[in-house]
Scaffold this motif. Structure first.
Motif, PDB file in Angstrom:
ATOM      1  N   ASN A   1      -5.215   6.980   0.010  1.00 23.46           N
ATOM      2  CA  ASN A   1      -4.529   5.770   0.455  1.00 23.46           C
ATOM      3  C   ASN A   1      -4.906   4.640  -0.498  1.00 23.46           C
ATOM      4  OD1 ASN A   1      -3.750   6.806   3.388  1.00 23.46           O
ATOM      5  ND2 ASN A   1      -5.856   7.401   2.974  1.00 23.46           N
ATOM      6  N   TYR A   2      -3.920   4.036  -1.126  1.00 23.40           N
ATOM      7  CA  TYR A   2      -4.216   3.019  -2.121  1.00 23.40           C
ATOM      8  C   TYR A   2      -3.567   1.689  -1.748  1.00 23.40           C
ATOM      9  CZ  TYR A   2       0.203   5.091  -3.694  1.00 23.40           C
ATOM     10  OH  TYR A   2       1.475   5.610  -3.735  1.00 23.40           O
ATOM     11  N   MET A   3      -4.316   0.610  -1.965  1.00 21.86           N
ATOM     12  CA  MET A   3      -3.865  -0.742  -1.662  1.00 21.86           C
ATOM     13  C   MET A   3      -3.932  -1.583  -2.924  1.00 21.86           C
ATOM     14  SD  MET A   3      -6.284  -0.448   1.502  1.00 21.86           S
ATOM     15  CE  MET A   3      -6.023   1.151   2.269  1.00 21.86           C
ATOM     16  N   ASN A   4      -2.853  -2.232  -3.251  1.00 20.64           N
ATOM     17  CA  ASN A   4      -2.799  -3.073  -4.445  1.00 20.64           C
ATOM     18  C   ASN A   4      -3.227  -4.498  -4.094  1.00 20.64           C
ATOM     19  OD1 ASN A   4      -1.778  -0.920  -5.960  1.00 20.64           O
ATOM     20  ND2 ASN A   4       0.317  -1.371  -5.345  1.00 20.64           N
ATOM     21  N   LEU A   5      -4.362  -4.916  -4.657  1.00 19.12           N
ATOM     22  CA  LEU A   5      -4.907  -6.254  -4.407  1.00 19.12           C
ATOM     23  C   LEU A   5      -5.352  -6.844  -5.744  1.00 19.12           C
ATOM     24  CD1 LEU A   5      -7.086  -5.421  -1.273  1.00 19.12           C
ATOM     25  CD2 LEU A   5      -4.978  -6.755  -1.270  1.00 19.12           C
ATOM     26  N   ALA A   6      -4.636  -7.826  -6.223  1.00 17.21           N
ATOM     27  CA  ALA A   6      -4.938  -8.414  -7.528  1.00 17.21           C
ATOM     28  C   ALA A   6      -6.347  -9.000  -7.555  1.00 17.21           C
ATOM     29  CB  ALA A   6      -3.912  -9.500  -7.858  1.00 17.21           C
ATOM     30  N   GLY A   7      -7.142  -8.561  -8.538  1.00 15.66           N
ATOM     31  CA  GLY A   7      -8.485  -9.102  -8.733  1.00 15.66           C
ATOM     32  C   GLY A   7      -9.561  -8.494  -7.861  1.00 15.66           C
ATOM     33  N   VAL A   8      -9.234  -7.454  -7.084  1.00 17.36           N
ATOM     34  CA  VAL A   8     -10.232  -6.895  -6.161  1.00 17.36           C
ATOM     35  C   VAL A   8     -11.424  -6.297  -6.904  1.00 17.36           C
ATOM     36  CG1 VAL A   8      -9.194  -4.585  -6.029  1.00 17.36           C
ATOM     37  CG2 VAL A   8     -10.505  -5.470  -4.090  1.00 17.36           C
ATOM     38  N   HIS A   9     -11.215  -5.853  -8.133  1.00 19.72           N
ATOM     39  CA  HIS A   9     -12.312  -5.263  -8.912  1.00 19.72           C
ATOM     40  C   HIS A   9     -13.329  -6.308  -9.369  1.00 19.72           C
ATOM     41  CE1 HIS A   9      -9.150  -6.558 -11.649  1.00 19.72           C
ATOM     42  NE2 HIS A   9     -10.054  -6.644 -12.613  1.00 19.72           N
ATOM     43  N   GLN A  10     -13.010  -7.583  -9.179  1.00 15.41           N
ATOM     44  CA  GLN A  10     -13.909  -8.646  -9.633  1.00 15.41           C
ATOM     45  C   GLN A  10     -14.807  -9.188  -8.517  1.00 15.41           C
ATOM     46  OE1 GLN A  10     -10.972 -11.338 -11.265  1.00 15.41           O
ATOM     47  NE2 GLN A  10     -11.083 -10.399 -13.299  1.00 15.41           N
ATOM     48  N   VAL A  11     -14.550  -8.810  -7.269  1.00 18.09           N
ATOM     49  CA  VAL A  11     -15.395  -9.287  -6.168  1.00 18.09           C
ATOM     50  C   VAL A  11     -16.629  -8.393  -6.062  1.00 18.09           C
ATOM     51  CG1 VAL A  11     -13.383 -10.154  -4.916  1.00 18.09           C
ATOM     52  CG2 VAL A  11     -14.262  -7.876  -4.396  1.00 18.09           C
ATOM     53  N   PRO A  12     -17.728  -8.875  -5.453  1.00 17.65           N
ATOM     54  CA  PRO A  12     -18.925  -8.035  -5.286  1.00 17.65           C
ATOM     55  C   PRO A  12     -18.602  -6.769  -4.499  1.00 17.65           C
ATOM     56  CG  PRO A  12     -19.415 -10.334  -4.788  1.00 17.65           C
ATOM     57  CD  PRO A  12     -17.928 -10.243  -4.934  1.00 17.65           C
ATOM     58  N   ALA A  13     -19.301  -5.693  -4.817  1.00 13.55           N
ATOM     59  CA  ALA A  13     -19.042  -4.402  -4.171  1.00 13.55           C
ATOM     60  C   ALA A  13     -19.182  -4.495  -2.655  1.00 13.55           C
ATOM     61  CB  ALA A  13     -19.993  -3.343  -4.732  1.00 13.55           C
ATOM     62  N   GLU A  14     -20.159  -5.307  -2.186  1.00 11.19           N
ATOM     63  CA  GLU A  14     -20.382  -5.407  -0.742  1.00 11.19           C
ATOM     64  C   GLU A  14     -19.275  -6.182  -0.026  1.00 11.19           C
ATOM     65  OE1 GLU A  14     -23.113  -8.413  -2.856  1.00 11.19           O
ATOM     66  OE2 GLU A  14     -22.516  -6.312  -3.079  1.00 11.19           O
ATOM     67  N   SER A  15     -18.376  -6.804  -0.786  1.00 10.40           N
ATOM     68  CA  SER A  15     -17.263  -7.530  -0.169  1.00 10.40           C
ATOM     69  C   SER A  15     -16.124  -6.603   0.240  1.00 10.40           C
ATOM     70  CB  SER A  15     -16.726  -8.601  -1.131  1.00 10.40           C
ATOM     71  OG  SER A  15     -17.675  -9.630  -1.309  1.00 10.40           O
TER      72      SER A  15
ATOM     73  N   TYR B   1       0.841  -1.202   0.000  1.00  9.25           N
ATOM     74  CA  TYR B   1       0.000   0.000   0.000  1.00  9.25           C
ATOM     75  C   TYR B   1       0.876   1.253   0.000  1.00  9.25           C
ATOM     76  CZ  TYR B   1       1.170   0.357   4.968  1.00  9.25           C
ATOM     77  OH  TYR B   1       1.843   0.469   6.153  1.00  9.25           O
ATOM     78  N   GLY B   2       0.256   2.381  -0.240  1.00 12.91           N
ATOM     79  CA  GLY B   2       0.954   3.660  -0.209  1.00 12.91           C
ATOM     80  C   GLY B   2      -0.042   4.785   0.009  1.00 12.91           C
ATOM     81  N   TRP B   3       0.456   6.001   0.117  1.00 18.46           N
ATOM     82  CA  TRP B   3      -0.455   7.131   0.303  1.00 18.46           C
ATOM     83  C   TRP B   3       0.158   8.392  -0.290  1.00 18.46           C
ATOM     84  CZ3 TRP B   3      -0.377  11.709   3.374  1.00 18.46           C
ATOM     85  CH2 TRP B   3       0.827  11.939   4.042  1.00 18.46           C
ATOM     86  N   ARG B   4      -0.703   9.307  -0.623  1.00 15.35           N
ATOM     87  CA  ARG B   4      -0.287  10.624  -1.089  1.00 15.35           C
ATOM     88  C   ARG B   4      -1.385  11.598  -0.699  1.00 15.35           C
ATOM     89  NH1 ARG B   4      -1.081   9.707  -7.621  1.00 15.35           N
ATOM     90  NH2 ARG B   4      -3.340   9.368  -7.581  1.00 15.35           N
ATOM     91  N   GLN B   5      -1.035  12.857  -0.636  1.00 15.00           N
ATOM     92  CA  GLN B   5      -2.035  13.827  -0.208  1.00 15.00           C
ATOM     93  C   GLN B   5      -2.308  14.857  -1.281  1.00 15.00           C
ATOM     94  OE1 GLN B   5      -1.084  16.870   2.654  1.00 15.00           O
ATOM     95  NE2 GLN B   5       1.098  16.321   2.608  1.00 15.00           N
TER      96      GLN B   5
END
Length: 209
Positions: A91-105, A80-84
């Protein structure tokens, strides 16, 4: 209920027909009262029918909603990292495939000085991250999350806009300040440098000495 409603409608039509033919006041009054009773009963039946239909639709919607169940093990998000920016801390977190899980997850909870993230059932595991003691207060209502390709973006809205954050958390700030060498303003600069070198030498190992 459909048959009963149809019978009531037939009764109403017959009462209306009799009412048109009746000439005696007493008969007309009796038929008018009966007409009102039947109309009220029809109205109640229609409301019951509409309510049942609405309940059936709600049940169908509930049956179609898949509530994510937390399964597998939980790991701490490390990439993860952050910028202002002027108004937000991103704040951004790199998680492979996170865009494919349901929004409520993808769940995020904010407080004035913290946020925590939980991504459920991503590649057979749950990913979590908790950030406490933010450097400055944030607006809980205006903070939000965005899910992009392989990335979760947490937008912490600053309460004091246009105020720069030197660090993400208060702990980071204190750690950085402890790492800075201390100088005495009244001491000769060269003497201060010698003191720093002396401290490094004293704290060093045998090879350094």
């Amino acid at each position: 209920m459909a048959l009963a409603l149809e019978e009531l409608e037939n009764d109403l039509e017959e009462v209306k027909a009799l009412l048109e033919k009746a000439t005696r006041k007493r008969v007309r009054d009796t038929l008018t009262v009966e007409k009102s009773k039947i109309e009220t009963e029809i109205k109640n039946k229609m409301q019951q029918k509409s309510q049942k239909k609405s309940e059936l639709l709600d049940n169908e919607k509930s049956a179609n909603v898949v509530v994510p169940i937390t399964t597998g093990y939980t790991v701490k998000i490390s990439n993860y990292g952050w910028r202002q920016k002027k108004k937000v801390s991103e704040n951004y977190m790199n998680l492979a495939g996170v865009h494919q899980v349901p929004a409520e997850s993808v769940q995020v909870h904010f407080t004035e000085r913290s946020f925590d993230v939980l991504v459920k059932n991503l590649n057979g595991k749950n990913d979590s991250m908790i950030v406490n003691n933010l450097l400055k207060p944030i607006s809980v209502e205006s903070s939000s999350k965005k899910v992009k390709t392989d990335t979760v973006l947490i937008l912490c809205r600053k309460k004091a806009e246009n105020t720069p954050w030197e660090h993400l958390t208060q702990v980071e700030k204190e750690c950085k300040e402890k790492e800075k060498p201390s100088y005495d303003a009244e001491t000769d600069p060269s003497e201060g440098l010698m003191n720093v070198l002396k401290k490094i030498y004293e704290d060093g190992d045998d090879d350094m000495k």
